[in-house]
Enzyme design. Structure first.
Site, PDB file in Angstrom:
ATOM      1  N   ASP A   1      39.842  56.449 -20.742  1.00 45.83           N
ATOM      2  CA  ASP A   1      38.649  57.554 -20.680  1.00 45.83           C
ATOM      3  C   ASP A   1      37.830  56.458 -20.042  1.00 45.83           C
ATOM      4  OD1 ASP A   1      36.812  59.590 -19.626  1.00 45.83           O
ATOM      5  OD2 ASP A   1      36.437  59.807 -21.054  1.00 45.83           O
TER       6      ASP A   1
ATOM      7  N   GLU B   1      40.395  55.441 -16.276  1.00 47.97           N
ATOM      8  CA  GLU B   1      39.797  56.205 -15.479  1.00 47.97           C
ATOM      9  C   GLU B   1      38.091  55.829 -15.003  1.00 47.97           C
ATOM     10  OE1 GLU B   1      36.701  57.604 -14.937  1.00 47.97           O
ATOM     11  OE2 GLU B   1      36.214  57.482 -16.832  1.00 47.97           O
TER      12      GLU B   1
ATOM     13  N   ASP C   1      36.400  68.192 -15.510  1.00 50.83           N
ATOM     14  CA  ASP C   1      35.338  68.202 -15.500  1.00 50.83           C
ATOM     15  C   ASP C   1      34.784  68.977 -13.986  1.00 50.83           C
ATOM     16  OD1 ASP C   1      34.405  67.417 -17.743  1.00 50.83           O
ATOM     17  OD2 ASP C   1      34.081  64.918 -17.164  1.00 50.83           O
TER      18      ASP C   1
END
Length: 510
Positions: free
Chosen positions: A300, A351, A405
């Site tokens: 991430d 990411e 998200d």
């Protein structure tokens, strides 16, 4: 580096339907894996499997290494002889399987009471019980993170859940455990060790089942950890903290067209110089632990390894921050030397969403890491953007219809596209935009495009709307329903499986 066309589904285990109010690693998880395999899917992506705090977010955890006890299956504990049939029945939440939301306030206390009971019965078993030898080996193998985690959890309980810099009981002036902690809290230390063993044992059983069905697991490693965690408490020298253990600078992202004040995450920043002097050992251990549990990890906020936004602690927004160079190549070389596969590839998905610089893309490509593309971010485009092409993404990438998200495709279409004629017209140059099947249209686009790996949240496979959104970033509280969505029995139909399998075969991803 990705080498074959494939596809998969994003679904966190809490979203599986069980009689206990929250998804777990039990029979429902194995049925989901079987359904994936029958649909021709080769990947199951999960969110971080770590313990969660009050808001139930898997991105704010008391441990980056431990597993979430709420994911332990009571049914599997019954099979191990640690719960009776009567105890199992008493733990059932009436109608829970058919609820589309996880009620954490009801499910968590019931599950933890059940786990206390199971551990108590386990302690009563004879010394030759097969669990004992497995447990002792687990404790030896995982001691480096397991002991600090057990100590942290036991001390937090003894201090009524307080933030660790405010602990007063069983700690010295530096919030380290006193000798009395190891005697008076020994029962709780043992409890938390055993919980982690039960979690790991059940998860590895589920992962082995997935492997037998040809399904690999994609995990998720957030770049930052919570300040109120065993990771920071036990490893303060790796973080930017003052003498009291409080952050001097915290993480976030700067103002952009999404927010005039940026995003202030408040996670403590790493002291990368100190980590470098130690050979990045903490990070290497973290990735090694993750890769013992999953096959690939989504790393991430990859952007933060090239340079990160540093905000002085105490700021109320992220405006007054500045960019600081990250460890970049030196860090990734250390990972390549320690966690790469035999072919030299790092099993990492970067990411790289948001406003990403050329330097970040260059860093990712130097290490052959696949990046991410999200169709909701690319479509419908703008008047100045060139029309979307199925071949526009680099092959070594992962395409998503949306992520945890994002709103679901159906919800996004109704709120962000349909009310705006110019957006709708642009999107119609790419896909028909039938409101009844818009989510499936996006799945088809993702599966047909040039990215070697295509992923979709299960919500988009099922065509669900806004009510099935998993998380809305920057929102907190029960009214937002973050992390609560789950599907109910009957949604994974043979018809949907067949439709997905045909698409996956037709696009060369099966």
């Amino acid at each position: 580096m990705l080498t074959h066309r494939a596809s998969g589904i994003l679904l966190h285990p809490t979203s599986l339907p069980t009689p206990f109010g929250i998804g777990d690693f039990g029979p429902a998880a194995e049925r989901f894996v079987d359904w994936l395999a029958g649909a021709g899917q080769r990947y199951w992506q999960v969110l971080p499997l770590v313990p969660t705090a009050e808001e139930a977010s898997p991105y704010q955890s008391p441990s980056a290494f431990a597993g979430n006890p709420l994911l332990i299956s009571p049914q599997r504990l019954h099979e191990d002889g640690l719960l009776t049939e009567t105890e199992l029945s008493a733990a059932v939440v009436p109608g829970a399987e058919w609820h589309s939301r996880v009620d954490f306030q009801q499910a968590a206390p019931r599950k933890m009471a059940l786990l206390e009971l199971a551990v108590s019965r386990w302690r009563e078993q004879s010394a030759d019980h097969p669990l004992h030898s497995e447990y002792e080996e687990f404790v030896r193998r995982e001691a480096e993170w397991l002991e600090p985690h057990a100590q942290f959890m036991a001390l937090r309980e003894a201090n009524h859940g307080a933030w660790w810099p405010r602990w007063e009981r069983y700690v010295d002036a530096d919030c380290r455990p006193t000798p009395a902690a190891f005697t008076d809290l020994s029962h709780r230390l043992d409890f938390h060790r055993r919980l982690q063993f039960l979690f790991a044992r059940q998860w590895l059983r589920l992962r082995d089942h997935a492997h037998r069905r040809g399904v690999q697991i994609i995990g998720d490693v957030p770049i930052y950890v919570s300040h109120d965690s065993a990771d920071v408490w036990a490893n303060r020298r790796w973080f930017q903290l003052d003498a009291r253990g409080l952050p001097t600078h915290v993480a976030g992202v700067p103002p952009d067209y999404f927010s005039d004040t940026g995003q202030l995450w408040n996670n403590p920043l790493y002291d990368w110089n100190a980590l470098q002097r130690d050979g990045y050992r903490w990070w290497i251990r973290r990735l090694q632990a993750a890769l013992r549990a999953v096959d690939l990890v989504r790393l991430d906020h990859f952007r933060g390894f090239e340079s990160y936004w540093s905000v002085p602690a105490g700021e109320t927004t992220a405006v007054n921050g500045h960019w600081v160079p990250g460890p970049a190549d030196d860090f990734l070389k250390a990972l390549r030397d320690t966690v790469a596969r035999p072919d030299g590839n790092l099993p990492i998905i970067a990411e790289d969403l948001g406003l990403i610089t050329a330097e970040v893309h260059a860093l990712r490509r130097r290490f052959d890491l696949p990046g991410m593309n999200v169709l909701q971010f690319r479509l419908p485009g703008s008047e100045t953007d060139p029309p979307f092409r199925l071949d526009e993404f680099e092959p070594n990438s992962v395409v998503y219809t949306g992520t945890h998200d994002n709103d679901t495709v159906a919800g996004w279409f109704l709120t962000d596209i349909a009310p705006y004629p110019e957006r709708l017209a642009r999107l119609r140059t790419i896909t028909p935009c039938d409101p009844r099947r818009i989510a499936w249209e996006f799945v088809e686009l993702a599966w047909k495009c040039s990215s070697l790996l295509a992923m979709a949240p299960l919500q988009d496979i099922l065509g669900l709307g806004h009510e099935a959104r998993m998380n809305t970033p920057g929102t907190f509280g029960e009214e937002f329903g973050n992390w609560q969505w789950k599907f109910v029995p009957g949604m994974l139909t043979d018809e949907v499986q067949h439709q997905l399998r045909l698409l996956t075969l037709a696009t060369g991803r099966a």
